[in-house]
Design a protein around this motif. Structure first.
Motif, PDB file in Angstrom:
ATOM      1  N   ALA A  39       0.869  -0.866  -0.185  1.00  0.00           N
ATOM      2  CA  ALA A  39      -0.096   0.215   0.257  1.00  0.00           C
ATOM      3  C   ALA A  39       1.337   1.140   0.008  1.00  0.00           C
ATOM      4  N   ASP A  40       2.255   1.383   0.740  1.00  0.00           N
ATOM      5  CA  ASP A  40       2.930   2.131   0.865  1.00  0.00           C
ATOM      6  C   ASP A  40       3.702   2.903  -0.799  1.00  0.00           C
ATOM      7  N   ARG A  41       3.110   2.366  -1.863  1.00  0.00           N
ATOM      8  CA  ARG A  41       3.475   2.118  -2.739  1.00  0.00           C
ATOM      9  C   ARG A  41       2.894   2.321  -4.051  1.00  0.00           C
ATOM     10  N   ALA A  42       1.426   2.324  -3.693  1.00  0.00           N
ATOM     11  CA  ALA A  42       0.871   2.225  -4.794  1.00  0.00           C
ATOM     12  C   ALA A  42       0.455   3.828  -4.933  1.00  0.00           C
ATOM     13  N   ALA A  43       0.281   3.890  -6.293  1.00  0.00           N
ATOM     14  CA  ALA A  43      -0.671   5.295  -7.011  1.00  0.00           C
ATOM     15  C   ALA A  43      -1.308   5.951  -6.133  1.00  0.00           C
ATOM     16  N   THR A  44      -1.812   7.561  -6.026  1.00  0.00           N
ATOM     17  CA  THR A  44      -2.885   7.987  -5.065  1.00  0.00           C
ATOM     18  C   THR A  44      -3.835   8.819  -6.471  1.00  0.00           C
ATOM     19  N   VAL A  45      -4.504   9.034  -5.996  1.00  0.00           N
ATOM     20  CA  VAL A  45      -5.007  10.182  -6.637  1.00  0.00           C
ATOM     21  C   VAL A  45      -6.102  11.603  -5.629  1.00  0.00           C
ATOM     22  N   GLY A  46      -5.959  12.522  -6.072  1.00  0.00           N
ATOM     23  CA  GLY A  46      -6.491  13.835  -5.135  1.00  0.00           C
ATOM     24  C   GLY A  46      -8.538  13.735  -4.779  1.00  0.00           C
ATOM     25  N   ILE A  47      -8.821  13.025  -3.451  1.00  0.00           N
ATOM     26  CA  ILE A  47     -10.385  13.470  -3.832  1.00  0.00           C
ATOM     27  C   ILE A  47     -10.112  14.690  -3.017  1.00  0.00           C
ATOM     28  N   ASP A  48     -11.223  15.886  -2.811  1.00  0.00           N
ATOM     29  CA  ASP A  48     -11.202  16.874  -1.522  1.00  0.00           C
ATOM     30  C   ASP A  48      -9.255  17.141  -1.010  1.00  0.00           C
ATOM     31  N   GLY A  49      -9.113  17.259  -1.573  1.00  0.00           N
ATOM     32  CA  GLY A  49      -7.141  17.531  -1.059  1.00  0.00           C
ATOM     33  C   GLY A  49      -6.458  16.553  -0.084  1.00  0.00           C
ATOM     34  N   LYS A  50      -6.793  15.475  -0.406  1.00  0.00           N
ATOM     35  CA  LYS A  50      -6.490  14.037   0.195  1.00  0.00           C
ATOM     36  C   LYS A  50      -6.151  13.878  -1.225  1.00  0.00           C
ATOM     37  N   PRO A  51      -5.217  12.647  -0.668  1.00  0.00           N
ATOM     38  CA  PRO A  51      -4.474  11.835  -1.088  1.00  0.00           C
ATOM     39  C   PRO A  51      -5.319  10.064  -0.698  1.00  0.00           C
ATOM     40  N   ARG A  52      -5.875   9.900  -1.866  1.00  0.00           N
ATOM     41  CA  ARG A  52      -6.950   8.642  -1.870  1.00  0.00           C
ATOM     42  C   ARG A  52      -5.650   7.265  -2.873  1.00  0.00           C
ATOM     43  N   PRO A  53      -5.339   6.680  -2.183  1.00  0.00           N
ATOM     44  CA  PRO A  53      -4.330   5.419  -2.873  1.00  0.00           C
ATOM     45  C   PRO A  53      -5.363   4.047  -3.713  1.00  0.00           C
ATOM     46  N   LEU A  54      -4.525   3.918  -5.112  1.00  0.00           N
ATOM     47  CA  LEU A  54      -5.437   2.758  -5.297  1.00  0.00           C
ATOM     48  C   LEU A  54      -5.127   1.327  -5.057  1.00  0.00           C
ATOM     49  N   ARG A  55      -6.682   0.786  -4.796  1.00  0.00           N
ATOM     50  CA  ARG A  55      -6.352  -0.286  -4.352  1.00  0.00           C
ATOM     51  C   ARG A  55      -7.065  -1.713  -5.231  1.00  0.00           C
ATOM     52  N   GLY A  56      -6.140  -3.000  -5.448  1.00  0.00           N
ATOM     53  CA  GLY A  56      -6.513  -3.955  -6.512  1.00  0.00           C
ATOM     54  C   GLY A  56      -6.192  -3.396  -7.338  1.00  0.00           C
ATOM     55  N   THR A  57      -6.576  -4.329  -8.516  1.00  0.00           N
ATOM     56  CA  THR A  57      -5.817  -4.295 -10.406  1.00  0.00           C
ATOM     57  C   THR A  57      -6.553  -3.079 -10.798  1.00  0.00           C
ATOM     58  N   VAL A  58      -5.906  -2.560 -11.434  1.00  0.00           N
ATOM     59  CA  VAL A  58      -6.411  -1.255 -12.583  1.00  0.00           C
ATOM     60  C   VAL A  58      -7.434  -1.878 -13.305  1.00  0.00           C
ATOM     61  N   CYS A  59      -8.930  -2.023 -13.837  1.00  0.00           N
ATOM     62  CA  CYS A  59      -9.499  -2.383 -14.865  1.00  0.00           C
ATOM     63  C   CYS A  59      -9.302  -1.367 -16.118  1.00  0.00           C
ATOM     64  N   MET A  60     -10.177  -2.320 -16.873  1.00  0.00           N
ATOM     65  CA  MET A  60      -9.856  -1.124 -18.254  1.00  0.00           C
ATOM     66  C   MET A  60      -9.983  -0.091 -18.365  1.00  0.00           C
ATOM     67  N   ASP A  61     -11.935  -0.468 -17.512  1.00  0.00           N
ATOM     68  CA  ASP A  61     -12.614   0.949 -18.157  1.00  0.00           C
ATOM     69  C   ASP A  61     -12.262   2.279 -16.140  1.00  0.00           C
ATOM     70  N   GLN A  62     -12.275   1.275 -15.218  1.00  0.00           N
ATOM     71  CA  GLN A  62     -11.451   2.022 -13.471  1.00  0.00           C
ATOM     72  C   GLN A  62     -10.875   1.748 -12.707  1.00  0.00           C
ATOM     73  N   VAL A  63     -11.192   2.190 -12.351  1.00  0.00           N
ATOM     74  CA  VAL A  63     -10.135   2.182 -10.488  1.00  0.00           C
ATOM     75  C   VAL A  63     -11.246   2.199  -9.448  1.00  0.00           C
ATOM     76  N   VAL A  64     -10.519   1.821  -8.378  1.00  0.00           N
ATOM     77  CA  VAL A  64     -10.689   1.824  -6.863  1.00  0.00           C
ATOM     78  C   VAL A  64     -10.008   2.327  -5.626  1.00  0.00           C
ATOM     79  N   VAL A  65     -10.359   3.228  -5.093  1.00  0.00           N
ATOM     80  CA  VAL A  65      -9.214   3.912  -4.081  1.00  0.00           C
ATOM     81  C   VAL A  65      -9.827   3.993  -3.096  1.00  0.00           C
TER      82      VAL A  65
END
Length: 386
Positions: free
Chosen positions: A301-327
């Protein structure tokens, strides 16, 4: 200016940033700037990036292929334009007619150019690329005398004018690497030999983005800057902080929020399992849009890429899919439709392209160049407030 309401995922490119970066690079180098806009402007849009770079003072533009260069000409982009990858069936005549400088690597290539230019009233514009140690494109050292002799003969025949001699660094992002000194010395040797053969190019260029900033001795008559024009660091960890501003922001809407209990697994292969209660969000971007599939490291988890939502880093969880990611939202429940900043410049509310590069074990060039897929691209101009 407030961004418009979020629809599908989009790439937002600030043309003011590209202009400002071009001005800064031109001022830093103190010589002509060749702005590289190949690969659709490193994912930023080739035509729009070219115009912004020219507005920022770039005297030259550069693409990899003749086909890319012709797209610029068809869009009405004028000025000096260089390309360097051509095959045996390249349309050298069309390139010459469109006032495009092409690059030659060999005597055989010059012979094909000579045949293509037969009957033209004016000489074509040709540059010579030397291999000084990258061992990729360009003429190897042993071929230089014959290349220069053929190039000079073509000038005397009126087939072309040799407008430039150039090469490319292999390790400019590692300023202490001994290859840099070797390559610069080889390039200077090549220039001296070309002069002995009677060649007087108007442009000698060796420095890429990293060398343009870090190696003043390699600037010669021009610097060729690609990634730095778009505001990304060409040599992370080195002394390259000259005020470049990333031009690209990737944003998407938050589509779904759901609760997870300990033991719940996420995405294909169930490679990430919640250890405690949390919430997760669904973001409609995936590898079909250029998101690297290995952006979420299973079990790390410490090496996962993140996105920003409401100014907070939200790490990706699980396998990246063709059309979507889970954070991972960490128990928070942002409103549906909230802006998700996949990456962008400082202040955008999310990670940088460089952060993604580190998480994926790659370089920022790849992150911005591969992004797109079904995403729309929107241009803004922060200097004009639009």
């Amino acid at each position: 200016m407030e961004p418009p309401p979020l629809g599908p995922a989009e790439i937002v490119v600030d043309l003011a940033a590209i202009r400002a970066n071009a001005r800064l690079l031109r001022a830093t180098a103190g010589v002509a700037l060749i702005a590289v806009v190949k690969a659709d402007g490193y994912g930023h849009g080739m035509v729009e990036s070219a115009r912004a770079a020219q507005a920022g003072g770039a005297e030259w533009l550069a693409t990899a292929t003749i086909e890319e260069a012709l797209v610029l000409r068809a869009a009405g982009v004028d000025g000096r334009l260089l390309c360097w990858i051509t095959g045996p069936d390249a349309d050298y005549r069309r390139a010459a007619d469109e006032d495009i400088d092409v690059s030659a690597y060999s005597v055989e290539e010059l012979d094909r150019m000579a045949a293509a230019y037969a009957g033209r009233a004016a000489p074509a514009r040709v540059q010579l690329k030397l291999d000084t140690g990258l061992s990729r494109g360009g003429a190897p050292r042993a071929a230089w005398p014959a290349l220069f002799a053929r190039a000079r003969a073509g000038e005397q025949e009126g087939r072309w004018r040799i407008t430039g001699i150039w090469s490319h660094f292999a390790c400019a992002d590692e300023p202490q690497h001994p290859a840099n000194d070797r390559q610069e010395a080889a390039f200077r040797e090549g220039l001296a030999l070309a002069e002995e053969h009677g060649l007087r190019p108007e442009l000698r260029h060796l420095a890429n983005s990293a060398a343009a900033i870090l190696r003043p001795s390699a600037r010669f008559d021009a610097v060729r800057c690609g990634i730095a024009v778009y505001g990304l660091d060409p040599a992370p960890g080195e002394r390259t902080d000259i005020g470049l501003v990333p031009a690209m922001t990737v944003r998407a809407p938050l589509l779904l929020v759901k609760d997870l209990a300990p033991g719940d697994a996420v995405s294909y292969g169930q490679r990430w399992v919640a250890e405690q209660p949390t919430t997760v969000g669904l973001v409609p971007v995936g590898y079909g849009d250029g998101i690297p599939r290995h952006a979420s490291q299973p079990g790390a988890a410490d090496r996962a890429a993140t996105v920003g939502i409401d100014g907070k880093p939200r790490p990706l969880r699980g396998t990246v899919c063709m059309d979507q990611v889970v954070v991972d939202l960490g128990g928070d429940r942002p409103a549906l439709g909230s802006e998700v900043v996949v990456f962008g410049p400082p202040g955008a509310g999310g990670p940088s392209a460089q952060d993604w590069a580190v998480a994926c074990g790659t370089i920022n060039y790849e992150i911005v160049t591969r992004i797109g897929g079904r995403m729309s691209r929107r241009y803004v101009d922060s200097e004009a407030g639009a």
